[in-house]
Motif scaffolding. Structure first.
Motif, PDB file in Angstrom:
ATOM      1  N   HIS A   1      -5.885   0.022   4.911  1.00 23.98           N
ATOM      2  CA  HIS A   1      -4.484   0.229   4.764  1.00 23.98           C
ATOM      3  C   HIS A   1      -3.769   0.083   6.176  1.00 23.98           C
TER       4      HIS A   1
ATOM      5  N   ALA B   1       0.913  -1.340  -0.047  1.00 23.27           N
ATOM      6  CA  ALA B   1       0.095   0.002   0.035  1.00 23.27           C
ATOM      7  C   ALA B   1       0.688   1.028  -0.079  1.00 23.27           C
TER       8      ALA B   1
ATOM      9  N   ASP C   1      -8.498   0.955   0.401  1.00 20.54           N
ATOM     10  CA  ASP C   1      -7.427   1.549   1.151  1.00 20.54           C
ATOM     11  C   ASP C   1      -8.168   3.098   1.490  1.00 20.54           C
TER      12      ASP C   1
END
Length: 394
Positions: A333, A254, A306
């Motif tokens: 996330h 991420a 996310d």
């Protein structure tokens, strides 16, 4: 591939026309475009598009340019436009006749226009929606459940004592990567901590990171794999760009690995409040160094839910090279450091890249059902089956 068919059709016609403008014959230009797409994951259907281009189909170069940009704009932002840009540059720089230098200059100008146009398109990635931000509360469940799940995560991969440096996310320290390190240690990898306190994503960490990388490299006499989560992935990519002779591969979790200067995220508001000035202004040169793709294998793990970083910024250009891979997972996330799927992917990717294999080949069937790509393929196969059934019935 389905959604990009129109793009590749219009782009190949544009690229072939650019080659002709640059002094090539139609045959030479078509071959040059084929050579440029030789290692592309969709090379076979793209070659079919190129083969059917005929001289009478060549249209005004400005019209073809505008058509490609229109399609790109409709498809939306994508890191894979970088591959198209590189292909156009290669064609524009191929001068087959010294007398055609004027056309060569025109071709290079068109490539620059293409760069500007796709760069503008890529600034339109929106920040994560409010719903995704609210879903970040899942991270509490992810971090508490990992204690129960950890003993049951498969331990098939053999680390063989290979060194791995782990870099924590923004505002995270070495505790953030503790489960990833613990899992890799259990497989036989030798892991190394960040050891610089909380990661504030500042450029002054780089000299100390370079020193640490050099120490690990000298100790093992082997290249070092780097795993970075979120802001840690920024440092992983910069280290790989600066020291490809010491970095085996990078895995980002991420992490915004491109377009950070134009990235829209709620995190920037927090950063600017606490630090008193714009992050982009303070770290411009540092972030610009993030843009090139390092000459080492790259694996990018991302989640479409996310809530802090736009997921498109977390994907590298898979079409650029065969050793670049984007892998989607389910999760938040903030919880990816305690996500069982992430732990598996990190270990499988490290092993696959070290041994020159594909990650699919080292991932078992049971593990695959944890990932969105498995279910996406199942849905596509089901839709295709339904289409075939309808066609047969009619």
């Amino acid at each position: 591939m389905e959604e990009k068919i129109i793009l590749y059709r219009s782009f190949t016609r544009f690229a072939v026309a650019l080659g002709v403008l640059n002094g090539m014959s139609l045959k030479e230009s078509k071959q040059a475009v084929k050579d440029a797409f030789e290692h592309h994951p969709y090379a076979e259907p793209i070659f079919d598009f190129i083969d059917i281009i005929a001289i009478e189909e060549q249209e005004d170069i400005d019209f073809l340019f505008n058509e490609v940009i229109r399609v790109c704009d409709e498809l939306g932002p994508s890191r894979d436009y970088l591959t198209l840009q590189v292909i156009l540059e290669a064609i524009a720089l191929t001068v087959v006749d010294a007398k055609k230098l004027e056309e060569n200059t025109a071709a290079l100008e068109i490539v620059e226009q293409f760069k500007v146009a796709v760069s503008e398109i890529n600034t339109k990635i929106p920040k994560p929606p409010l719903f995704n931000m609210l879903l970040e509360t899942r991270s509490i469940l992810e971090w508490t459940s990992i204690y129960a799940l950890f003993p049951f995560i498969p331990k098939r991969i053999k680390g063989e004592g290979r060194p791995v440096l782990l870099i924590p996310p923004y505002l995270g320290d070495d505790f953030s990567t503790s489960f990833v390190r613990k899992y890799l240690d259990s497989l036989g990898f030798v892991t190394y901590k960040w050891e610089m306190g909380f990661n504030m994503v500042k450029s002054h960490y780089i000299p100390r990171l370079e020193e640490k990388l050099d120490d690990i490299y000298e100790e093992h006499k082997q290249k070092v794999s780097i795993v970075g989560w979120s802001g840690g992935g920024i440092f992983a990519k910069i280290m790989a760009n600066r020291h490809p002779n010491q970095v085996e591969q990078i895995l980002t979790i991420a992490s915004p690995v491109w377009g950070v200067m134009d990235m829209k995220t709620p995190v920037y508001g927090i950063l600017e409040f606490f630090r008193g000035s714009s992050l982009k202004e303070r770290n411009k040169r540092f972030l610009e160094e993030l843009e090139p793709i390092p000459d080492v294998p790259v694996t990018c793990i991302y989640t479409k839910t996310d809530g802090l970083v736009p997921w498109k910024h977390c994907m590298e250009a898979e079409s650029y090279r065969k050793d670049i891979k984007n892998i989607e997972v389910y999760g938040s996330h903030s919880g990816l450091g305690a996500n069982a799927s992430v732990l598996l992917i990190v270990a499988n990717s490290l092993s696959a890249n070290l041994h020159g294999r594909k990650i699919e080949d080292v991932t078992t069937f049971i593990e695959k059902i944890l990932y969105p790509f498995y279910w996406n393929r199942k849905r596509k196969a089901f839709k295709l089956k339904r289409k075939l059934e309808k066609a047969t019935a009619s």
